[in-house]
Design a protein around this motif. Structure first.
Motif, short mmCIF file in Angstrom:
data_model
loop_
_atom_site.label_atom_id
_atom_site.label_comp_id
_atom_site.label_asym_id
_atom_site.label_seq_id
_atom_site.Cartn_x
_atom_site.Cartn_y
_atom_site.Cartn_z
N LEU A 104 0.82 -1.22 0.00
CA LEU A 104 0.00 0.00 0.00
C LEU A 104 0.85 1.26 0.00
N LEU A 105 1.91 1.26 0.78
CA LEU A 105 2.80 2.41 0.85
C LEU A 105 3.42 2.70 -0.51
N CYS A 106 3.88 1.66 -1.19
CA CYS A 106 4.52 1.85 -2.49
C CYS A 106 3.52 2.28 -3.56
N GLU A 107 2.34 1.66 -3.55
CA GLU A 107 1.38 1.95 -4.62
C GLU A 107 0.66 3.28 -4.41
N ARG A 109 1.13 5.77 -1.81
CA ARG A 109 1.86 6.95 -1.32
C ARG A 109 3.05 7.31 -2.21
N LEU A 110 3.76 6.29 -2.70
CA LEU A 110 4.93 6.57 -3.52
C LEU A 110 4.61 6.60 -5.01
N GLY A 111 3.42 6.14 -5.39
CA GLY A 111 2.99 6.19 -6.78
C GLY A 111 3.68 5.19 -7.69
N LEU A 112 4.17 4.09 -7.15
CA LEU A 112 4.80 3.08 -8.00
C LEU A 112 3.73 2.25 -8.71
N ARG A 113 4.15 1.60 -9.80
CA ARG A 113 3.23 0.71 -10.51
C ARG A 113 2.82 -0.45 -9.60
N ARG A 114 1.69 -1.04 -9.92
CA ARG A 114 1.17 -2.13 -9.11
C ARG A 114 2.14 -3.31 -9.06
N SER A 115 2.73 -3.66 -10.17
CA SER A 115 3.66 -4.79 -10.19
C SER A 115 4.89 -4.52 -9.31
N ALA A 116 5.41 -3.32 -9.35
CA ALA A 116 6.55 -2.97 -8.50
C ALA A 116 6.16 -2.96 -7.03
N SER A 117 4.95 -2.53 -6.74
CA SER A 117 4.47 -2.51 -5.36
C SER A 117 4.29 -3.92 -4.82
N VAL A 119 5.97 -6.59 -5.81
CA VAL A 119 7.32 -7.11 -5.60
C VAL A 119 7.90 -6.55 -4.30
N ALA A 120 7.71 -5.27 -4.05
CA ALA A 120 8.22 -4.67 -2.81
C ALA A 120 7.58 -5.30 -1.58
N GLY A 121 6.27 -5.54 -1.63
CA GLY A 121 5.59 -6.17 -0.50
C GLY A 121 6.05 -7.60 -0.26
N VAL A 122 6.23 -8.35 -1.34
CA VAL A 122 6.69 -9.74 -1.22
C VAL A 122 8.11 -9.78 -0.65
N ILE A 123 8.97 -8.91 -1.14
CA ILE A 123 10.36 -8.88 -0.64
C ILE A 123 10.39 -8.46 0.83
N ALA A 124 9.58 -7.50 1.20
CA ALA A 124 9.54 -7.06 2.60
C ALA A 124 9.05 -8.17 3.51
N PRO A 144 5.69 -0.32 8.30
CA PRO A 144 5.08 0.15 7.05
C PRO A 144 3.66 0.69 7.26
N ALA A 145 2.90 0.11 8.19
CA ALA A 145 1.56 0.61 8.48
C ALA A 145 1.63 2.01 9.06
N ALA A 146 2.55 2.24 9.96
CA ALA A 146 2.72 3.57 10.55
C ALA A 146 3.12 4.59 9.48
N LEU A 147 4.03 4.21 8.61
CA LEU A 147 4.46 5.12 7.54
C LEU A 147 3.32 5.40 6.57
N TYR A 148 2.50 4.40 6.30
CA TYR A 148 1.38 4.56 5.38
C TYR A 148 0.35 5.55 5.94
#
Length: 152
Positions: A104-107, A109-117, A119-124, A144-148
């Motif tokens: 959620l943070l990547c998609e 708040r940071l505006g990344l593409r869904r596929s990149a988001s 991948v970031a969630g899976v890696i985290a 990540p929830a607090a940052l979101y």
């Protein structure tokens, strides 16, 4: 997406589900001490009374005083479930939290593409399961929830 990260968290912790009471606890340089403490705080709660001395440690502990001094959200799981279930639930919850909220943070708040988001969630989530500082897993899972939610 929430189903994906729920399945991922379950898959990352599958060994605790399959092995059941024979599952193991990863030990990192004495940072695992919270697990026996949380399990022993609630051991014999109904029979011996909450404030009675517990002899499960070499020096013994006072159950009530020890739980007040070291509050832990994960202690609720250890109070309700047997220790092996509680440990697995804490890990599943943390893996889900860090994966989902990183996504959620990547998609959003940071505006990344869904596929990149994704991948970031899976890696985290995967990275969190490889950390051997288990007392801090709940904190890392909530980061990540607090940052979101900081941005609103």
């Amino acid at each position: 997406m929430i189903k994906l990260f729920s399945a991922l968290a379950f898959w990352l912790c599958l060994e605790y589900v399959i092995l059941g009471p024979y599952s193991y606890v990863r030990v990192g340089d004495n940072f695992d001490i919270f697990i026996p403490r949380l399990a022993s705080v609630w051991d014999g709660f109904g029979a011996a009374g909450m404030a009675q001395w517990s002899n499960l440690f070499a020096g013994g502990i006072d159950r009530l005083a020890n739980d007040i001094v070291y509050p832990n959200v994960g202690g609720v799981f250890f109070a309700v479930f047997p220790a092996w279930i509680a440990y697995g639930l804490v890990l599943i919850l943390c893996a889900f939290l860090v994966g989902w909220f990183t996504f959620l943070l990547c998609e959003r708040r940071l505006g990344l593409r869904r596929s990149a988001s994704i991948v970031a969630g899976v890696i985290a989530a995967y990275g969190l399961m490889k950390v051997d500082i288990l007392p801090y897993v709940l904190g890392f899972g909530a980061l990540p929830a607090a940052l979101y939610y900081l941005d609103g």
